[in-house]
Design an enzyme around this catalytic site. Structure first.
Site, PDB file in Angstrom:
ATOM      1  N   GLU A  91       0.836  -1.203   0.000  1.00 12.82           N
ATOM      2  CA  GLU A  91       0.000   0.000   0.000  1.00 12.82           C
ATOM      3  C   GLU A  91       0.870   1.252   0.000  1.00 12.82           C
ATOM      4  OE1 GLU A  91      -4.002  -1.688   2.183  1.00 12.82           O
ATOM      5  OE2 GLU A  91      -2.526  -0.672   3.434  1.00 12.82           O
ATOM      6  N   CYS A 345      -1.241   6.474  10.117  1.00 16.36           N
ATOM      7  CA  CYS A 345      -0.030   5.886  10.674  1.00 16.36           C
ATOM      8  C   CYS A 345      -0.340   4.611  11.443  1.00 16.36           C
ATOM      9  CB  CYS A 345       0.640   6.901  11.602  1.00 16.36           C
ATOM     10  SG  CYS A 345       2.175   6.322  12.308  1.00 16.36           S
TER      11      CYS A 345
END
Length: 373
Positions: A91, A345
């Site tokens: 990703e 994150c």
């Protein structure tokens, strides 16, 4: 034998040298491929005939494809699910910022819209950080330098990329040679991204930190510290046992001495684990000898696998105040983007993002803004 990515710099240069073809044609090939994703090699004008033969025999314009694109509700974050030649997935995340919003040091911020690309360096990760979704995948394989660069190629067709952060899947310094080769391509023609707009994040691979500045100078180094003492680091980051905090700080001191640049410290806020006032004082004392920027990161949920909860805003504010007011350490709080598409994150893991309703955060202060302050 699988064809190599044309963006595998060391491979294509070696093959061109062996065939007696001038390397000056390589950036021209890259530029044409970026602008013409479905091209055949014969479409590229003005190459020596031997170059066409070599490209057909050994290289592909792209060894990866964009499998899926997910847009966040706020319209500023895009996650790319990229399928590699071996069938694995990684990703990448595009984060868009508008420099004209707000002020910097009391003045209008320079520039306008820009995009930062968060790049993956491995399929999965062997570091096993207990707060990170990628760690639950385990380690699958390293990406080639071409597969790393291809993430930039795919993203650049959706947005003009000005900054690169190696904060996606994997530990970049555990894939050192591919990382260095990829950065050298990104900073050269036709990409020409400034090294100062590239950030490499690491949990603290000491032997790699020791040579990084010599191999690719002027980068931003970000260290995933996440705890001010060794025992807490070991609890939440198993890899910390191999990289003791004292030795890591010595390596960072040497790195800063060579680079003369600020080091960015990433610190994820875990309620009751590393977010108490005593931890803020320990962190302040640890970082006093350095020129650093501390980025406090709210913990992002990763489903039932996590035993952690996010620190309260009150605790985060108090932690920041201690670092700023007592230790005079520049400290920011990361405002997360892309949570609703699992692009924030610690959330990158190969599966379809769930459709939970998570409120969208305000745009975060990115590395380009922090460097100016």
């Amino acid at each position: 034998m699988a064809l190599k990515s044309v963006f595998d710099s060391s491979v294509i240069r070696a093959e061109f040298d062996k065939a007696g073809i001038n390397n000056r044609f390589i950036p021209l090939i890259w530029k044409y491929v970026i602008q013409n994703p479905d091209c055949d090699w014969e479409d590229i004008p003005s190459l020596p005939s031997s170059a066409y033969t070599l490209l057909r025999a050994k290289f592909k314009a792209s060894t990866s494809v964009v499998h899926s694109v997910f847009e966040s509700n706020d319209g500023v974050t895009t996650k790319l699910l990229i399928k590699l030649q071996n069938g694995a997935f990684v990703e990448s995340v595009i984060m868009r910022y508008d420099s004209s919003l707000g002020k910097l040091n009391g003045k209008p911020r320079p520039g306008g819209p820009r995009s930062t690309l968060c790049v993956s360096s491995q399929v999965g990760c062997k570091m096993g950080c207990t707060f990170c979704a990628t760690g639950t995948m385990g380690f699958k394989n390293n990406l080639s330098s071409g597969e790393i660069v291809e993430q930039l190629v795919h993203a650049s067709r959706l947005s003009t990329i000005r900054n690169i952060v190696f904060m996606g899947m994997g530990e970049p310094l555990n894939n050192y040679s591919s990382l260095v080769d990829a950065i050298r391509v990104m900073t050269a023609s036709p990409f020409q991204i400034s090294p100062r707009k590239i950030t490499v994040s690491t949990v603290g691979i000491i032997h790699a930190i020791n040579k990084l500045h010599n191999d690719v100078p002027n980068l931003n180094l970000a260290v995933s510290l996440h705890a001010p003492v060794q025992d807490i680091r070991c609890q939440i980051m198993p890899a910390a046992r191999a990289f003791p905090l004292e030795k890591l700080m010595n390596a960072l001191q040497e790195y800063q001495k060579k680079s003369q640049q600020k080091i960015f410290i990433e610190y994820i806020m875990l309620d009751g684990v590393n977010d108490e006032e005593q931890h803020a004082h320990q962190l302040g004392k640890l970082l006093e000898p350095f020129q650093v920027v501390v980025n406090l990161i709210p913990f992002n949920p990763i489903g039932s696998l996590s035993q952690f909860i996010t620190s309260t805003n009150q605790k985060v504010t108090r932690f920041q105040k201690i670092l700023r007011d007592i230790y005079d350490i520049r400290t920011t709080v990361r405002k997360e983007m892309g949570q609703d598409i699992s692009g924030a994150c610690g959330q990158l893991v190969v599966n379809l993002p769930d459709k939970r309703s998570i409120s969208n955060a305000a745009p975060l202060t990115d590395i380009e803004d922090i460097r100016r302050q």
